[in-house]
Each structure stands twice: as C-alpha cells, then as structure tokens.
Design a protein around this motif. Structure first.
Motif, short mmCIF file in Angstrom:
data_model
loop_
_atom_site.label_atom_id
_atom_site.label_comp_id
_atom_site.label_asym_id
_atom_site.label_seq_id
_atom_site.Cartn_x
_atom_site.Cartn_y
_atom_site.Cartn_z
N ASN A 49 22.29 27.18 -22.10
CA ASN A 49 23.68 26.60 -22.46
C ASN A 49 24.72 27.45 -21.60
N GLY A 50 24.31 27.44 -20.38
CA GLY A 50 25.15 27.79 -19.19
C GLY A 50 25.76 26.34 -18.95
N VAL A 71 35.72 21.56 -13.95
CA VAL A 71 35.25 22.74 -13.67
C VAL A 71 33.81 22.52 -13.25
N LEU A 72 33.26 22.82 -11.92
CA LEU A 72 32.26 22.76 -11.41
C LEU A 72 31.46 24.15 -11.26
N THR A 73 30.33 24.68 -11.74
CA THR A 73 29.65 25.78 -11.81
C THR A 73 28.82 25.90 -10.50
N GLY A 78 31.30 31.46 -7.77
CA GLY A 78 32.15 31.23 -9.13
C GLY A 78 32.35 29.75 -9.30
N ALA A 79 32.92 29.65 -10.53
CA ALA A 79 33.15 28.26 -10.84
C ALA A 79 34.47 27.77 -10.06
N LEU A 80 34.38 26.54 -9.78
CA LEU A 80 35.28 25.76 -8.76
C LEU A 80 36.11 24.91 -9.77
N THR A 124 33.13 19.51 -4.42
CA THR A 124 31.68 19.55 -3.86
C THR A 124 31.39 21.04 -3.85
N GLY A 125 30.10 21.44 -4.04
CA GLY A 125 29.68 22.94 -4.04
C GLY A 125 28.43 22.79 -4.43
N ASN A 126 27.50 24.05 -4.11
CA ASN A 126 26.24 24.21 -4.12
C ASN A 126 25.87 24.33 -5.72
#
Length: 166
Positions: A49-50, A71-73, A78-80, A124-126
């Motif tokens: 549930n993350g 919001v991109l985790t 941290g979240a973007l 974009t993000g890992n």
C-alpha cells in the motif's frame, strides 16, 4: 460527510506499466477555501500500500479555478510533484500513463497526465522498484472532517490496462 470514498481495483498484478482513463466533472466538487487542500482522485499502490503515483485535485481561491497535478514516488528519493494545471467547467477525460524504470535511458520511468487527449503533465524519475498492485479511484486521500469540502464527485467510464490506451 467529508470522508474518503473510493473504489478499489485489485486486479493489477505486479504491473510495470499502468494506464487508466476516467471521466471527471471537476466543477461539482469544491475542496474548500484552503488552497493547500489537495484531494487524491486516483492512486496506484504497491503490494504494501505504498503510493506509486497519484492524481490530485483542488479548487483555488483565485477566481475559483479547479486544478489537477500528479505525484510520482521515486525509488530511493522523495516524491516528485508536478505543477498544477487548470481544468475548465464540464466533464473531462483524465488519462494517466505510468511506466516503471530507471531515471534515464530508453526504459526510463514516466508519468503522464492527459486532459481530453492532450498531454498536460509529464514527469520522469527512477521508479525501478515500484510495481502497481492496486488502484483506487474516488476521494482517496486528503479529505478531513475539518475540511470545508462540498459538493459531489462525479466519475464515469473508468478503464485501466497494462497496455497503452488509444
């Protein structure tokens, strides 16, 4: 009653891509007078549930604009959070395209938000360790009993897939 209300789709199974589309009428719901009140409308979750990604909504006090953001985790960071984009009156088709992957390269992760077929947000993000196991649609988070939220949230024509939507 200013309480969370949502439906849960538990059919995703360790998905590395997730695409969803739904109709939403923003002007039937007010998040209240506080411009910091962001209501989560769609959320992709891990098995624990993350949060993997989210689509959020608010009504600003400036001319009563309604807005969306994503919001991109990210893995190991941290979240973007994206900038807010305006949503005009009426029913709109909101679409999310999420793909897991590293921060860069041909298979880089991404989160896109389309409003009525036009891309309005791209991040974009890992997210290489993130897999979608559950999705929630509705008033998922950000609702408190102390809020001055009012109205009704209207959702329709929800569809989700691991394949790209047309």
């Amino acid at each position: 009653s200013n309480a969370v209300r949502y439906v849960t789709d538990s059919s995703p199974a360790a998905e590395m891509t997730y695409h969803a589309s739904f109709a939403f009428n923003a002007y039937t719901l007010s998040t209240g007078a506080n411009t910091n009140t962001a209501i989560t409308l769609l959320q992709g979750l891990t098995a624990a549930n993350g949060q993997v990604f989210a689509v959020q909504f608010r009504r600003t006090t400036q001319a009563g604009n309604y807005q969306l953001r994503t919001v991109l985790t990210r893995t190991g960071a941290g979240a973007l959070t994206s900038a807010w984009v305006d949503v005009s009156a009426g029913v709109h088709t909101i679409r999310v395209d999420w793909t897991s992957g590293p921060a860069t390269g041909a298979n880089a992760s991404s989160l896109r938000l389309l409003r009525d077929g036009t891309q309005v947000i791209s991040q974009t993000g890992n997210t290489s360790t993130q897999l979608v196991e559950t999705a929630r649609l509705g008033l998922v988070a950000g609702v408190t009993t102390a809020s001055t939220m009012a109205g009704t949230a209207y959702f329709d024509t929800f569809v989700s897939t691991r394949n790209t939507l047309p």
